[in-house]
Structure formats: C-alpha cells, structure tokens
Design a protein around this motif. Structure first.
Motif, PDB file in Angstrom:
ATOM      1  N   HIS A  96     -16.277  34.796 -15.456  1.00 33.21           N
ATOM      2  CA  HIS A  96     -17.002  33.947 -14.512  1.00 33.21           C
ATOM      3  C   HIS A  96     -17.057  32.501 -15.026  1.00 33.21           C
ATOM      4  O   HIS A  96     -16.779  31.560 -14.288  1.00 33.21           O
ATOM      5  N   GLU A  97     -17.393  32.338 -16.285  1.00 37.54           N
ATOM      6  CA  GLU A  97     -17.488  31.008 -16.878  1.00 37.54           C
ATOM      7  C   GLU A  97     -16.132  30.305 -16.865  1.00 37.54           C
ATOM      8  O   GLU A  97     -16.044  29.130 -16.502  1.00 37.54           O
ATOM      9  N   GLU A  98     -15.104  31.006 -17.256  1.00 42.06           N
ATOM     10  CA  GLU A  98     -13.763  30.423 -17.263  1.00 42.06           C
ATOM     11  C   GLU A  98     -13.325  30.015 -15.853  1.00 42.06           C
ATOM     12  O   GLU A  98     -12.657  28.998 -15.682  1.00 42.06           O
ATOM     13  N   GLY A  99     -13.699  30.805 -14.854  1.00 43.06           N
ATOM     14  CA  GLY A  99     -13.386  30.442 -13.467  1.00 43.06           C
ATOM     15  C   GLY A  99     -14.059  29.140 -13.063  1.00 43.06           C
ATOM     16  O   GLY A  99     -13.441  28.279 -12.435  1.00 43.06           O
ATOM     17  N   LEU A 100     -15.321  28.982 -13.438  1.00 40.05           N
ATOM     18  CA  LEU A 100     -16.025  27.737 -13.132  1.00 40.05           C
ATOM     19  C   LEU A 100     -15.397  26.547 -13.847  1.00 40.05           C
ATOM     20  O   LEU A 100     -15.231  25.476 -13.258  1.00 40.05           O
ATOM     21  N   VAL A 101     -15.036  26.740 -15.101  1.00 44.06           N
ATOM     22  CA  VAL A 101     -14.394  25.656 -15.866  1.00 44.06           C
ATOM     23  C   VAL A 101     -13.065  25.292 -15.217  1.00 44.06           C
ATOM     24  O   VAL A 101     -12.734  24.109 -15.080  1.00 44.06           O
ATOM     25  N   TRP A 102     -12.305  26.287 -14.800  1.00 37.67           N
ATOM     26  CA  TRP A 102     -11.008  26.033 -14.157  1.00 37.67           C
ATOM     27  C   TRP A 102     -11.207  25.270 -12.846  1.00 37.67           C
ATOM     28  O   TRP A 102     -10.511  24.290 -12.590  1.00 37.67           O
ATOM     29  N   LEU A 126     -16.543  25.155  -4.443  1.00 31.74           N
ATOM     30  CA  LEU A 126     -15.180  25.677  -4.502  1.00 31.74           C
ATOM     31  C   LEU A 126     -15.187  27.141  -4.931  1.00 31.74           C
ATOM     32  O   LEU A 126     -14.485  27.974  -4.345  1.00 31.74           O
ATOM     33  N   ASP A 127     -15.984  27.473  -5.913  1.00 34.19           N
ATOM     34  CA  ASP A 127     -16.118  28.856  -6.371  1.00 34.19           C
ATOM     35  C   ASP A 127     -16.595  29.754  -5.225  1.00 34.19           C
ATOM     36  O   ASP A 127     -16.053  30.845  -5.009  1.00 34.19           O
ATOM     37  N   ALA A 128     -17.578  29.278  -4.483  1.00 33.66           N
ATOM     38  CA  ALA A 128     -18.118  30.072  -3.368  1.00 33.66           C
ATOM     39  C   ALA A 128     -17.088  30.246  -2.250  1.00 33.66           C
ATOM     40  O   ALA A 128     -16.964  31.341  -1.676  1.00 33.66           O
ATOM     41  N   LEU A 129     -16.354  29.183  -1.931  1.00 33.73           N
ATOM     42  CA  LEU A 129     -15.302  29.290  -0.909  1.00 33.73           C
ATOM     43  C   LEU A 129     -14.286  30.362  -1.312  1.00 33.73           C
ATOM     44  O   LEU A 129     -13.957  31.255  -0.523  1.00 33.73           O
ATOM     45  N   GLY A 132     -15.876  33.911  -1.503  1.00 31.64           N
ATOM     46  CA  GLY A 132     -16.266  34.375  -0.177  1.00 31.64           C
ATOM     47  C   GLY A 132     -15.086  34.900   0.619  1.00 31.64           C
ATOM     48  O   GLY A 132     -15.142  36.002   1.189  1.00 31.64           O
ATOM     49  N   TYR A 133     -14.008  34.136   0.626  1.00 29.08           N
ATOM     50  CA  TYR A 133     -12.832  34.573   1.379  1.00 29.08           C
ATOM     51  C   TYR A 133     -12.114  35.743   0.709  1.00 29.08           C
ATOM     52  O   TYR A 133     -11.599  36.624   1.391  1.00 29.08           O
ATOM     53  N   ILE A 134     -12.118  35.780  -0.611  1.00 30.54           N
ATOM     54  CA  ILE A 134     -11.525  36.926  -1.312  1.00 30.54           C
ATOM     55  C   ILE A 134     -12.328  38.192  -1.002  1.00 30.54           C
ATOM     56  O   ILE A 134     -11.765  39.260  -0.773  1.00 30.54           O
ATOM     57  N   GLY A 135     -13.647  38.064  -0.970  1.00 32.29           N
ATOM     58  CA  GLY A 135     -14.492  39.212  -0.629  1.00 32.29           C
ATOM     59  C   GLY A 135     -14.180  39.746   0.763  1.00 32.29           C
ATOM     60  O   GLY A 135     -14.100  40.963   0.967  1.00 32.29           O
ATOM     61  N   ILE A 136     -14.001  38.853   1.724  1.00 30.82           N
ATOM     62  CA  ILE A 136     -13.632  39.272   3.078  1.00 30.82           C
ATOM     63  C   ILE A 136     -12.268  39.951   3.069  1.00 30.82           C
ATOM     64  O   ILE A 136     -12.065  40.972   3.723  1.00 30.82           O
ATOM     65  N   LEU A 137     -11.345  39.394   2.307  1.00 31.04           N
ATOM     66  CA  LEU A 137     -10.002  39.958   2.213  1.00 31.04           C
ATOM     67  C   LEU A 137     -10.036  41.387   1.676  1.00 31.04           C
ATOM     68  O   LEU A 137      -9.321  42.259   2.163  1.00 31.04           O
ATOM     69  N   PHE A 138     -10.894  41.647   0.707  1.00 32.94           N
ATOM     70  CA  PHE A 138     -11.006  43.006   0.169  1.00 32.94           C
ATOM     71  C   PHE A 138     -11.593  43.967   1.181  1.00 32.94           C
ATOM     72  O   PHE A 138     -11.228  45.134   1.229  1.00 32.94           O
ATOM     73  N   PHE A 152      -6.209  26.009   3.442  1.00 33.06           N
ATOM     74  CA  PHE A 152      -7.517  25.984   4.097  1.00 33.06           C
ATOM     75  C   PHE A 152      -8.593  25.563   3.095  1.00 33.06           C
ATOM     76  O   PHE A 152      -9.421  24.699   3.374  1.00 33.06           O
ATOM     77  N   ILE A 153      -8.581  26.168   1.911  1.00 30.17           N
ATOM     78  CA  ILE A 153      -9.560  25.821   0.881  1.00 30.17           C
ATOM     79  C   ILE A 153      -9.398  24.363   0.464  1.00 30.17           C
ATOM     80  O   ILE A 153     -10.386  23.629   0.335  1.00 30.17           O
ATOM     81  N   LEU A 154      -8.170  23.935   0.271  1.00 33.54           N
ATOM     82  CA  LEU A 154      -7.935  22.543  -0.123  1.00 33.54           C
ATOM     83  C   LEU A 154      -8.430  21.577   0.951  1.00 33.54           C
ATOM     84  O   LEU A 154      -9.086  20.576   0.639  1.00 33.54           O
ATOM     85  N   ASN A 155      -8.186  21.882   2.206  1.00 30.90           N
ATOM     86  CA  ASN A 155      -8.667  21.025   3.296  1.00 30.90           C
ATOM     87  C   ASN A 155     -10.197  20.997   3.352  1.00 30.90           C
ATOM     88  O   ASN A 155     -10.796  19.953   3.614  1.00 30.90           O
ATOM     89  N   ARG A 156     -10.838  22.134   3.121  1.00 31.56           N
ATOM     90  CA  ARG A 156     -12.306  22.162   3.098  1.00 31.56           C
ATOM     91  C   ARG A 156     -12.837  21.320   1.945  1.00 31.56           C
ATOM     92  O   ARG A 156     -13.820  20.602   2.081  1.00 31.56           O
ATOM     93  N   MET A 157     -12.184  21.406   0.798  1.00 28.10           N
ATOM     94  CA  MET A 157     -12.619  20.593  -0.342  1.00 28.10           C
ATOM     95  C   MET A 157     -12.402  19.110  -0.064  1.00 28.10           C
ATOM     96  O   MET A 157     -13.243  18.282  -0.427  1.00 28.10           O
ATOM     97  N   ASP A 158     -11.304  18.768   0.609  1.00 25.71           N
ATOM     98  CA  ASP A 158     -11.090  17.366   1.004  1.00 25.71           C
ATOM     99  C   ASP A 158     -12.265  16.877   1.846  1.00 25.71           C
ATOM    100  O   ASP A 158     -12.781  15.769   1.638  1.00 25.71           O
ATOM    101  N   SER A 159     -12.708  17.710   2.789  1.00 24.63           N
ATOM    102  CA  SER A 159     -13.839  17.342   3.662  1.00 24.63           C
ATOM    103  C   SER A 159     -15.133  17.219   2.863  1.00 24.63           C
ATOM    104  O   SER A 159     -15.926  16.300   3.097  1.00 24.63           O
TER     105      SER A 159
END
Length: 185
Positions: A96-102, A126-129, A132-138, A152-159
């Motif tokens: 989890h920590e490494e994901g946040l750092v990344w 970004l972590d939540a986006l 969240g979508y990975i959880g839906i995918l599963f 889609f994620i990149l565009n949301r982050m741009d916004s």
C-alpha cells in the motif's frame, strides 16, 4: 497436507521450505509483487516513451497483472487477510505504501507545475480512482472497456490538477504514509 500432495512432496518436505502456510502465502504474494514491479521498471527505463505514455502503459501492466491473477488479488483485498501473520500484515502495508509513493512520483513527473502542498490530496485521489475502477473490474469484468481505463484516469487527473488552480486550501497537510518495517521486496 493438500498443498504437499498437489506439489508431489511429503508434508515434512514442505516445512523444509516454509515454516507455515502463512509463510508460503507471503512468498506467493512477494513473487507476484516482484513480477509486477519488474514489469513497471522495464517501462520506466524505456527512454522512447513520454511520461504520459509510460504512465498509461504502467496502468495497463497493473491491470494485466491483476486480472491475470484475480484469485490471488481478490484474496489480498479481503479484509480477513489482515492479521493472518505479522509478516503478511507488514507486507500488505508495504504494498500500500509503495503504491502511494509510486502515484506521488508519477504526479510530480506528469504535473511538474503542481504546488507541493497539493501532492498529498492528488496522490490519494489517484489511488482512489485506480482502486475504485479495479474493484469494479473484479466484481464485473464487463462493466467497462478495460483498455480505456489508463487514458480515462489520466484525463480525470488532468481535470483535477486543472481544478486545483481555483483553490488554495488542500485538505491533507502532509503525505499520509504508513510507517512500515518491511524491507524492499
């Protein structure tokens, strides 16, 4: 016993390699985590890709690794996985920590103009986006077109980054990392 039988070894031989089933589980998680990080590093070192292309391909690699190992990932995401062993707890916190750092590093790379006081909020968003979508995918593999997720994620982050210029008050005042004593995998 079942694990030993499936491996074609005696139960005692299993304990020559692993002290417990929990230690085997941690080893399996570490193996898959190392495979993921190796794939991400390969893309990171590809000088022919722009920062945005690297990010989108790395998101795709995350998705491929997760969807290719759905049983393992779903097991990791289950709440009851925590507290099987202290080593597993530390490893899951480490991931989890490494994901946040990344994510934080990617935000700085993609948006060098972002004020540093907004990095914690943007990292969590970004972590939540992503989660969240990975959880839906599963839960429903056909709920959206998977190949569209990175852009889609990149565009949301741009916004989100664009919207930051309209405010000067971040919610988080510091980067919320979990202190973890696990050594790098």
């Amino acid at each position: 016993q079942e694990i030993a039988e499936k491996c074609g070894i005696a139960k005692g031989s299993f304990y020559n390699y692993f002290k417990s089933k929990e230690e085997l589980l941690v080893s399996i998680f570490k193996f898959y985590y190392e495979a993921l990080t190796d794939s991400l590093l390969d893309l990171e070192l590809d000088a022919s890709l722009s920062s945005k292309d690297k990010f989108m391909r790395q998101i795709t690699v995350h998705i491929e690794h997760m969807t290719g190992n759905t049983n393992l990932i779903q097991m990791m995401m289950q709440e009851q996985m925590v507290h099987i062993s202290k080593e597993l707890d530390r490893f899951l916190h480490y991931i989890h920590e490494e994901g946040l750092v990344w994510f934080k590093r990617k935000i700085v790379e993609l948006y060098p103009e972002i004020p540093t006081n907004f990095l914690p909020d943007c990292t969590i968003m970004l972590d939540a986006l992503f989660k969240g979508y990975i959880g839906i995918l599963f839960r429903n593999r056909h709920s959206f077109e998977v190949e569209r997720l990175p852009i889609f994620i990149l565009n949301r982050m741009d916004s989100i980054i664009k919207g930051l210029h309209k405010t000067d008050d971040p919610l988080l005042k510091e980067f919320p990392l979990i202190e973890c004593s696990v050594q790098k995998v």
